[in-house]
Design a protein around this motif. Structure first.
Motif, PDB file in Angstrom:
ATOM      1  N   GLU A  34      19.138   1.375   8.241  1.00 27.86           N
ATOM      2  CA  GLU A  34      18.417   1.198   6.987  1.00 27.86           C
ATOM      3  C   GLU A  34      17.100   0.438   7.205  1.00 27.86           C
ATOM      4  O   GLU A  34      17.063  -0.554   7.940  1.00 27.86           O
ATOM      5  N   VAL A  35      16.052   0.934   6.552  1.00 27.75           N
ATOM      6  CA  VAL A  35      14.802   0.170   6.524  1.00 27.75           C
ATOM      7  C   VAL A  35      14.953  -0.899   5.455  1.00 27.75           C
ATOM      8  O   VAL A  35      15.226  -0.588   4.297  1.00 27.75           O
ATOM      9  N   VAL A  36      14.801  -2.173   5.855  1.00 24.63           N
ATOM     10  CA  VAL A  36      15.048  -3.263   4.908  1.00 24.63           C
ATOM     11  C   VAL A  36      13.775  -4.049   4.590  1.00 24.63           C
ATOM     12  O   VAL A  36      13.794  -4.958   3.754  1.00 24.63           O
ATOM     13  N   GLY A  37      12.681  -3.703   5.239  1.00 28.19           N
ATOM     14  CA  GLY A  37      11.433  -4.404   4.964  1.00 28.19           C
ATOM     15  C   GLY A  37      10.259  -3.684   5.589  1.00 28.19           C
ATOM     16  O   GLY A  37      10.429  -2.820   6.446  1.00 28.19           O
ATOM     17  N   TRP A  38       9.089  -4.051   5.124  1.00 33.75           N
ATOM     18  CA  TRP A  38       7.875  -3.420   5.643  1.00 33.75           C
ATOM     19  C   TRP A  38       6.731  -4.421   5.573  1.00 33.75           C
ATOM     20  O   TRP A  38       6.774  -5.385   4.802  1.00 33.75           O
ATOM     21  N   CYS A  39       5.736  -4.190   6.388  1.00 36.89           N
ATOM     22  CA  CYS A  39       4.507  -4.981   6.332  1.00 36.89           C
ATOM     23  C   CYS A  39       3.373  -4.050   6.698  1.00 36.89           C
ATOM     24  O   CYS A  39       3.460  -3.326   7.691  1.00 36.89           O
ATOM     25  N   ARG A  40       2.347  -4.027   5.889  1.00 41.99           N
ATOM     26  CA  ARG A  40       1.240  -3.107   6.144  1.00 41.99           C
ATOM     27  C   ARG A  40      -0.072  -3.863   6.287  1.00 41.99           C
ATOM     28  O   ARG A  40      -0.248  -4.923   5.686  1.00 41.99           O
ATOM     29  N   VAL A  41      -0.959  -3.300   7.094  1.00 38.16           N
ATOM     30  CA  VAL A  41      -2.351  -3.765   7.165  1.00 38.16           C
ATOM     31  C   VAL A  41      -3.199  -2.510   7.085  1.00 38.16           C
ATOM     32  O   VAL A  41      -3.159  -1.673   8.001  1.00 38.16           O
ATOM     33  N   SER A  49     -12.739  -6.245   6.848  1.00 47.34           N
ATOM     34  CA  SER A  49     -11.570  -6.808   6.183  1.00 47.34           C
ATOM     35  C   SER A  49     -10.468  -5.750   6.080  1.00 47.34           C
ATOM     36  O   SER A  49     -10.726  -4.547   6.168  1.00 47.34           O
ATOM     37  N   ALA A  50      -9.260  -6.231   5.910  1.00 48.32           N
ATOM     38  CA  ALA A  50      -8.123  -5.335   5.754  1.00 48.32           C
ATOM     39  C   ALA A  50      -7.162  -5.969   4.762  1.00 48.32           C
ATOM     40  O   ALA A  50      -7.117  -7.196   4.610  1.00 48.32           O
ATOM     41  N   VAL A  51      -6.391  -5.118   4.108  1.00 54.01           N
ATOM     42  CA  VAL A  51      -5.489  -5.576   3.047  1.00 54.01           C
ATOM     43  C   VAL A  51      -4.066  -5.644   3.598  1.00 54.01           C
ATOM     44  O   VAL A  51      -3.595  -4.696   4.233  1.00 54.01           O
ATOM     45  N   VAL A  52      -3.392  -6.764   3.334  1.00 57.04           N
ATOM     46  CA  VAL A  52      -2.015  -6.965   3.799  1.00 57.04           C
ATOM     47  C   VAL A  52      -1.052  -6.843   2.621  1.00 57.04           C
ATOM     48  O   VAL A  52      -1.347  -7.290   1.514  1.00 57.04           O
ATOM     49  N   GLY A  53       0.093  -6.234   2.877  1.00 58.92           N
ATOM     50  CA  GLY A  53       1.189  -6.232   1.912  1.00 58.92           C
ATOM     51  C   GLY A  53       2.483  -6.380   2.687  1.00 58.92           C
ATOM     52  O   GLY A  53       2.568  -5.977   3.857  1.00 58.92           O
ATOM     53  N   ILE A  54       3.480  -6.988   2.052  1.00 62.86           N
ATOM     54  CA  ILE A  54       4.744  -7.220   2.761  1.00 62.86           C
ATOM     55  C   ILE A  54       5.881  -7.277   1.749  1.00 62.86           C
ATOM     56  O   ILE A  54       5.681  -7.727   0.623  1.00 62.86           O
ATOM     57  N   GLY A  55       7.052  -6.809   2.136  1.00 67.24           N
ATOM     58  CA  GLY A  55       8.204  -6.900   1.250  1.00 67.24           C
ATOM     59  C   GLY A  55       9.502  -6.677   2.010  1.00 67.24           C
ATOM     60  O   GLY A  55       9.543  -5.919   2.983  1.00 67.24           O
ATOM     61  N   LEU A  56      10.529  -7.375   1.570  1.00 63.54           N
ATOM     62  CA  LEU A  56      11.871  -7.227   2.162  1.00 63.54           C
ATOM     63  C   LEU A  56      12.872  -7.019   1.038  1.00 63.54           C
ATOM     64  O   LEU A  56      12.715  -7.614  -0.050  1.00 63.54           O
ATOM     65  N   LEU A  57      13.885  -6.226   1.290  1.00 63.13           N
ATOM     66  CA  LEU A  57      14.972  -6.125   0.318  1.00 63.13           C
ATOM     67  C   LEU A  57      15.623  -7.506   0.164  1.00 63.13           C
ATOM     68  O   LEU A  57      15.678  -8.287   1.123  1.00 63.13           O
ATOM     69  N   LYS A  58      16.130  -7.782  -1.037  1.00 67.55           N
ATOM     70  CA  LYS A  58      16.625  -9.134  -1.373  1.00 67.55           C
ATOM     71  C   LYS A  58      17.566  -9.763  -0.347  1.00 67.55           C
ATOM     72  O   LYS A  58      17.372 -10.899   0.056  1.00 67.55           O
ATOM     73  N   PRO A  59      18.602  -9.036   0.101  1.00 65.03           N
ATOM     74  CA  PRO A  59      19.557  -9.709   1.004  1.00 65.03           C
ATOM     75  C   PRO A  59      18.940 -10.121   2.338  1.00 65.03           C
ATOM     76  O   PRO A  59      19.543 -10.882   3.081  1.00 65.03           O
ATOM     77  N   TYR A  60      17.751  -9.637   2.636  1.00 65.00           N
ATOM     78  CA  TYR A  60      17.151  -9.914   3.940  1.00 65.00           C
ATOM     79  C   TYR A  60      16.028 -10.948   3.855  1.00 65.00           C
ATOM     80  O   TYR A  60      15.363 -11.223   4.835  1.00 65.00           O
ATOM     81  N   ARG A  61      15.839 -11.508   2.666  1.00 67.10           N
ATOM     82  CA  ARG A  61      14.813 -12.543   2.514  1.00 67.10           C
ATOM     83  C   ARG A  61      15.336 -13.896   2.999  1.00 67.10           C
ATOM     84  O   ARG A  61      16.543 -14.094   3.095  1.00 67.10           O
ATOM     85  N   ASP A  62      14.410 -14.789   3.283  1.00 66.94           N
ATOM     86  CA  ASP A  62      14.755 -16.166   3.684  1.00 66.94           C
ATOM     87  C   ASP A  62      15.529 -16.243   4.992  1.00 66.94           C
ATOM     88  O   ASP A  62      16.345 -17.145   5.185  1.00 66.94           O
ATOM     89  N   ARG A  63      15.269 -15.294   5.874  1.00 62.76           N
ATOM     90  CA  ARG A  63      15.917 -15.325   7.199  1.00 62.76           C
ATOM     91  C   ARG A  63      14.867 -15.329   8.308  1.00 62.76           C
ATOM     92  O   ARG A  63      15.188 -15.018   9.463  1.00 62.76           O
ATOM     93  N   GLY A  64      13.613 -15.548   7.946  1.00 63.84           N
ATOM     94  CA  GLY A  64      12.559 -15.611   8.961  1.00 63.84           C
ATOM     95  C   GLY A  64      11.919 -14.278   9.286  1.00 63.84           C
ATOM     96  O   GLY A  64      10.982 -14.222  10.084  1.00 63.84           O
ATOM     97  N   VAL A  65      12.402 -13.202   8.677  1.00 68.86           N
ATOM     98  CA  VAL A  65      11.884 -11.869   9.034  1.00 68.86           C
ATOM     99  C   VAL A  65      10.435 -11.691   8.546  1.00 68.86           C
ATOM    100  O   VAL A  65       9.576 -11.172   9.259  1.00 68.86           O
ATOM    101  N   GLY A  66      10.175 -12.161   7.313  1.00 69.92           N
ATOM    102  CA  GLY A  66       8.823 -12.028   6.766  1.00 69.92           C
ATOM    103  C   GLY A  66       7.815 -12.796   7.612  1.00 69.92           C
ATOM    104  O   GLY A  66       6.731 -12.293   7.922  1.00 69.92           O
TER     105      GLY A  66
END
Ligand SMILES: CC(C)(COP(=O)(O)OP(=O)(O)OC[C@H]1O[C@@H](n2cnc3c(N)ncnc32)[C@H](O)[C@@H]1OP(=O)(O)O)[C@@H](O)C(=O)NCCC(=O)NCCS
Length: 122
Positions: A34-41, A49-66
């Motif tokens: 399963e893909v549980v998170g992404w980060c784009r530039v 300049s470049a635009v950053v976006g990032i997101g993780l599914l809820k259960p995978y937050r607060d574990r250092g992945v971001g």
């Protein structure tokens, strides 16, 4: 990653249909199949300049992945010779703001009282 709210912008359409174009970065975090998170530039124009976006599914937050994905994205942006990363996040998103500040992103403006614009000079 499927989400009910995702409406691909032209930049997303371009990135997803040109996976070999090295001018943009799309990282994914996976757990098993399963893909549980992404980060784009995505490049933002001719000023380096470049635009950053990032997101993780809820259960995978607060574990250092971001933190890890953002660090990888910043390293990549430096290697690409980009000058500046920019992003927008909600002003009540304390966790995201904390993670962005850890890497040196600073507030550059506010919109509609609800959004914070941040930038990192590389
Ligand atoms: C924002 C996001 C990408 C961060 O990734 P993450 O893996 O959850 O974050 P990490 O575990 O790497 O780091 C979290 C940090 O925030 C801190 N934190 C957690 N909740 C917090 C809060 N309410 N206020 C302030 N800091 C907080 C943690 O203590 C940790 O800090 P530390 O590394 O200095 O110890 C992720 O939570 C997410 O996807 N959120 C929803 C989508 C989103 O907000 N995207 C960004 C909008 S552009």
């Amino acid at each position: 990653m499927h989400t009910a709210r995702f409406e691909p912008t032209p930049a997303w359409e371009y990135a997803l249909s040109h996976p070999d174009d090295m001018s943009h970065l799309l990282l994914v975090a996976c757990h098993e199949d399963e893909v549980v998170g992404w980060c784009r530039v995505f490049p933002g124009g001719e000023d380096g300049s470049a635009v950053v976006g990032i997101g993780l599914l809820k259960p995978y937050r607060d574990r250092g992945v971001g933190t890890q994905m953002l660090g990888t994205a910043i390293d990549w942006a430096r290697q690409q010779g980009l000058q500046r990363l920019v992003l927008t996040t909600r002003s009540d998103n304390a966790r995201a703001i904390h993670v962005f500040r850890k890497y040196g992103f600073q507030e550059t403006g506010r919109r509609d009282g609800e959004w914070i614009e941040m930038a990192l000079l590389l």
